[in-house]
Enzyme design. Structure first.
Site, short mmCIF file in Angstrom:
data_model
loop_
_atom_site.label_atom_id
_atom_site.label_comp_id
_atom_site.label_asym_id
_atom_site.label_seq_id
_atom_site.Cartn_x
_atom_site.Cartn_y
_atom_site.Cartn_z
N ASN A 9 -1.15 10.35 141.20
CA ASN A 9 -2.40 11.10 141.10
C ASN A 9 -2.03 12.54 140.72
OD1 ASN A 9 -4.80 12.45 141.41
ND2 ASN A 9 -4.97 12.13 143.63
N LYS A 11 -3.91 14.94 139.96
CA LYS A 11 -4.91 15.94 140.37
C LYS A 11 -5.19 16.91 139.20
CE LYS A 11 -3.51 15.13 145.10
NZ LYS A 11 -3.32 15.61 146.46
N HIS A 96 -11.41 10.34 147.37
CA HIS A 96 -10.23 11.10 147.78
C HIS A 96 -10.69 12.19 148.76
CE1 HIS A 96 -6.72 13.67 147.69
NE2 HIS A 96 -6.05 12.65 147.18
N GLU A 98 -9.92 15.15 149.01
CA GLU A 98 -10.23 16.44 148.36
C GLU A 98 -11.66 16.43 147.82
OE1 GLU A 98 -6.78 16.44 145.82
OE2 GLU A 98 -5.52 16.83 147.56
N GLU A 168 -4.73 7.64 153.33
CA GLU A 168 -4.18 8.96 153.11
C GLU A 168 -4.59 9.89 154.26
OE1 GLU A 168 -3.19 9.67 148.65
OE2 GLU A 168 -5.18 10.43 149.05
N GLY A 174 -0.11 16.92 150.64
CA GLY A 174 0.35 18.20 150.12
C GLY A 174 1.01 19.09 151.16
N SER A 213 2.32 13.09 150.96
CA SER A 213 3.71 13.57 150.93
C SER A 213 4.73 12.44 150.77
CB SER A 213 4.02 14.41 152.16
OG SER A 213 3.20 15.57 152.18
P1 13P Z 1 0.80 14.53 147.95
O1 13P Z 1 1.69 13.39 147.56
O2 13P Z 1 1.00 15.74 147.10
O3 13P Z 1 0.84 14.79 149.41
O4 13P Z 1 -0.71 14.05 147.64
C1 13P Z 1 -1.12 12.82 148.09
C2 13P Z 1 -2.42 12.51 147.46
O5 13P Z 1 -3.42 13.17 147.74
C3 13P Z 1 -2.49 11.42 146.50
O6 13P Z 1 -3.79 11.09 146.20
#
Ligand code: 13P
Length: 251
Positions: A9, A11, A96, A98, A168, A174, A213
């Site tokens: 992903n 982003k 997600h 976010e 997640e 992150g 992560s």
């Molecule tokens: P990270 O791998 O950067 O922690 O992000 C995970 C994520 O949100 C994948 O959708």
């Protein structure tokens, strides 16, 4: 046997030049990858065309990071499920954290997006997970089950016939603070068990992937857990070598 799935992903990252280089590096390494692992890349909408071109005839699937729940209409800036399907997209990330947080997406909207994605023939990757505060209060199970039930109650258990679930935990995204394999496995088992109470076949077949992560050095231990069927990778998917290493860990 569930086929492992690793999805990058991206982003809101990457210039045209960076995305091109990253795709080329990942594509070049696909000959080293096992067919037992399915791999998907979810770039931003604007780089889907580039990815489509570079992934042509390669064993990599194209994914989008979001979609609109309506089939079409006057919704400036939005992209529908049928547009994505028509373009050759296979997967779409839905709900997600976010998007739930920054754009206030509710469970209700997530359900509509799942239904829209499936109606267009896309495979949704439903993201669910608890915040740090919720985990500390012992609410993890309650939260993830409620997120799952929102879909089961509205669409039915058959929604998971053609879907992927990504667990997640928000506190792991992150932050570099990955859930331990035991912590992740515990939640994956809870989710599968919950689905099994409604339909054992669906529960046995669905892929539940972990995100938060995931790195080259922790992927293997996570993917070895019986109910972890791969990963949804953010930051580490922006580095070709590390992403490839993660994909190899799933074999
Ligand atoms: P990270 O791998 O950067 O922690 O992000 C995970 C994520 O949100 C994948 O959708």
């Amino acid at each position: 046997m569930r086929r492992k799935l690793v999805v990058g992903n991206w982003k809101m990252h990457g210039t045209l030049a960076q995305s091109t280089a990253l795709l080329q590096e990942v594509v070049a390494a696909t000959t080293e990858l096992s067919e037992d692992v399915e791999i998907g890349i979810c770039p931003s909408y604007i780089h889907l065309g580039l990815a489509k071109e570079l992934l042509q005839n390669k064993p990599l699937l194209l994914g989008a990071q979001d979609l609109n729940s309506e089939p079409e209409g006057a919704q400036t800036g939005e992209v529908s499920a049928s547009m994505l399907a028509d373009f050759g997209v296979s997967y779409v990330i839905v709900g997600h954290s976010e998007r739930r947080e920054i754009f206030q997406e509710s469970d209700q909207l997530v359900v509509l997006k799942i239904a829209a994605a499936q109606a267009a023939g896309l495979t949704p990757i439903l993201c669910i997970g608890e915040s740090l505060e919720q985990r500390q209060q012992g609410l993890t199970e309650e939260i993830v089950i409620a997120q799952l039930n929102a879909v089961i109650d509205q669409v039915g258990i058959q929604a998971f016939d053609r879907a992927v679930i990504a667990y997640e935990p928000v506190w792991a995204i992150g932050t570099g603070q990955t859930a331990s394999p035991t912590q992740a496995q515990e939640v994956h088992w809870i989710l599968r068990d919950h689905l099994a109470a409604r339909d054992a076949a669906v529960a046995g077949a669905i892929r539940i992937i972990y995100g938060g992560s995931v790195k080259a050095d922790n992927a293997k231990d996570l993917f070895l857990q019986v109910d972890i069927d791969g990963g949804l990778v953010g930051g580490a998917s922006l580095k070709a070598e590390e992403f490839i290493s993660i994909c190899k860990s799933a074999d």
